[in-house]
Each structure stands twice: as structure tokens, then as C-alpha cells.
Design a protein around this motif. Structure first.
Motif, short mmCIF file in Angstrom:
data_model
loop_
_atom_site.label_atom_id
_atom_site.label_comp_id
_atom_site.label_asym_id
_atom_site.label_seq_id
_atom_site.Cartn_x
_atom_site.Cartn_y
_atom_site.Cartn_z
N TRP A 130 16.90 7.44 63.42
CA TRP A 130 17.03 8.89 63.41
C TRP A 130 17.73 9.33 64.67
CZ3 TRP A 130 15.56 13.05 66.39
CH2 TRP A 130 15.57 14.31 65.78
N SER A 131 18.66 10.26 64.52
CA SER A 131 19.41 10.81 65.64
C SER A 131 19.17 12.30 65.72
CB SER A 131 20.90 10.53 65.47
OG SER A 131 21.69 11.38 66.29
N ASN A 132 19.00 12.82 66.94
CA ASN A 132 18.81 14.25 67.13
C ASN A 132 20.01 15.05 66.64
OD1 ASN A 132 17.34 16.52 67.98
ND2 ASN A 132 18.34 16.54 69.97
N ASP A 133 21.19 14.42 66.64
CA ASP A 133 22.41 15.09 66.20
C ASP A 133 22.69 14.89 64.71
OD1 ASP A 133 23.00 16.00 68.81
OD2 ASP A 133 23.87 14.05 69.31
N GLU A 134 22.39 13.70 64.20
CA GLU A 134 22.78 13.35 62.84
C GLU A 134 21.63 13.27 61.85
OE1 GLU A 134 25.20 9.79 62.81
OE2 GLU A 134 25.73 10.12 64.92
N GLY A 135 20.41 13.24 62.32
CA GLY A 135 19.28 13.04 61.42
C GLY A 135 19.14 11.58 61.05
N ARG A 136 18.76 11.31 59.81
CA ARG A 136 18.53 9.93 59.37
C ARG A 136 19.84 9.17 59.27
NH1 ARG A 136 14.20 12.17 54.96
NH2 ARG A 136 12.32 11.79 56.21
N ARG A 137 19.79 7.90 59.72
CA ARG A 137 20.99 7.06 59.71
C ARG A 137 20.64 5.68 59.18
NH1 ARG A 137 22.86 7.38 65.91
NH2 ARG A 137 20.74 6.59 66.11
N ALA A 138 21.62 5.01 58.61
CA ALA A 138 21.44 3.64 58.11
C ALA A 138 22.70 2.84 58.40
CB ALA A 138 21.15 3.64 56.61
N ARG A 139 22.52 1.63 58.89
CA ARG A 139 23.66 0.73 59.05
C ARG A 139 23.21 -0.70 58.75
NH1 ARG A 139 22.45 2.79 64.13
NH2 ARG A 139 22.01 1.31 65.80
#
Length: 227
Positions: A130-139
Motif C-alpha cells: 500500500w502506498s500513501n500516494d497510490e493506494g493498493r499496489r501489486a507487482r
């Protein structure tokens, strides 16, 4: 289709363990893991240790419990869990282990959560953060190895041993507490650090997660903020 919706459609192959169903017996419903692991990914905001809040990632491990790293929340006077679409909830610290760098937060609301299993070397997986700028992320990532790590606690006071995995690809600030999740939708590790020399990250194995989850209900030590 949004980026998040596209990820939802292709990240995970269906499995019995990952399908969300409600089992009804004797008039009671038993909570089961979510079918969409992105839904079980949360942001952690910890305040009180500096002029600005610290942010990290977390993953649902039970219907009201979220696991993250101890170095993100130790000493905090305020804890908030962030979900999707600007939703957030206050949280309470219910377990913390500075030697393993793990912590468990409890919410007064139901959260999406995942099952856990042991990893296999070479398996493909996803790093959910989770990023404060992008929200949920997956890689995407790959399990590079199973490790027994000797490392200092979060206060740099003493050394201890952790069972961990090494995963490929960069791990950046804010990823701590994010889950490494297999393509079957089950947790195989929780990120706690990145290599300073190579493009790899390190995640604690489920044996360590299980130990800290099992300590919920015991007195929580009053720890200072991390260094």
C-alpha cells in the motif's frame, strides 16, 4: 477498466483456499478468506513518534486482525488502517515482537483476510503493498530462497534468528508489512526489509507470523518508538 480492476482480473488463479464462501452451520456463519487478495491489503498509519506520521503496509490475517511490521507501529500513540476508496478505521495494537519485527492490529470492523501456507523456492508470487500516494499496489516477484537470518531487533539492541524468504525485485519504503502472496491467493511471507546491495527483498515466513498471531490476548509490552 481501471488498473486495479485489471490486476484483479489477472493476478490470481482460482483455488479452493482462495474462494470466499460462507459456511452456515447451526445458524452460525464462519468467516472465510477473501477471493481477492488485493482486498486484504491495507495501509498502516502510525502517529506520535515524530512530527509526521509513519506509513507502511499490512495484510488481513483474521476477520478482525491485520499484521504489519513492528518497526512501523512501535511506540505510536495513534494507529489508523487505510482501505480502498479513502476508507479508514482506528486500530489497536494487540501483539508486537521487536525481535521478529512483527505486530498485529485489531479493528472493530470486519476486514478481508487470507490464509497462509509455506513457500516453495522458485515459485512465482505477488508482492501486495500500500502506498500513501497510490493506494493498493501489486507487482510480480519470485521466491529466490528460504533463509535462516541472524539480525538485530528493531532497536539494534540484540541479535536474534528469523525464518525468512528472499524475493526478487526491488522493495521500497512503505512496502514493509506487505504480503508476498502465491498465485493461489495465500500468504507465503510478510516483507520486512530490502537488500542494500542487490535488487531483492526479505519477508518473514509463516512460522514467524503464526507465533505472533498466537500471542494475541497476552499483555502487550509498552515499547518506545523505533530508532
Amino acid at each position: 477498466m481501471t488498473v486495479l480492476a485489471a490486476l484483479r482480473s489477472r493476478l490470481f488463479r482460482p483455488s479452493v483456499a482462495a474462494v470466499a464462501v460462507v459456511i452456515v452451520a447451526a445458524g452460525c456463519s464462519a468467516p472465510t478468506p477473501t477471493a481477492d487478495p488485493l482486498d486484504a491489503t491495507y495501509g498502516i498509519e502510525a502517529s506520535g513518534c515524530s512530527a509526521v506520521s509513519a506509513f507502511g503496509s499490512g495484510i488481513g490475517v483474521a476477520p478482525d486482525l491485520i499484521m504489519t511490521t513492528a518497526h512501523t507501529v512501535a511506540g505510536a500513540t495513534g494507529l489508523v488502517v487505510h482501505g480502498e476508496a479513502s476508507t479508514s478505521w482506528p486500530a489497536t495494537l494487540v501483539a508486537i515482537d521487536p525481535d521478529l519485527d512483527l505486530a498485529v492490529l485489531r479493528l472493530d470492523t470486519a476486514v478481508a483476510f487470507l490464509d497462509r501456507r509455506n513457500p516453495d523456492v522458485g515459485e512465482e508470487a505477488w508482492l501486495l503493498t500500500w502506498s500513501n500516494d497510490e493506494g493498493r499496489r501489486a507487482r510480480s516477484t519470485v521466491v529466490r530462497g528460504l533463509l535462516r537470518v541472524t539480525i538485530e531487533d528493531i532497536y539494534l539492541h540484540r541479535e536474534g534468528s528469523r525464518r525468512a524468504i528472499e524475493v526478487s525485485g526491488p522493495v521500497v519504503a512503505g512496502d514493509s508489512g506487505g504480503a508476498v502472496v502465491g498465485t493461489d491467493g495465500r500468504i507465503i511471507g510478510l516483507v520486512y526489509a530490502a537488500s542494500r546491495e542487490r535488487s531483492v527483498g526479505f519477508a518473514l515466513r509463516n512460522e514467524e507470523l503464526d507465533r505472533v498471531v498466537a500471542s494475541v490476548g497476552q499483555p502487550v509490552p509498552d515499547l518506545p518508538c523505533g530508532p
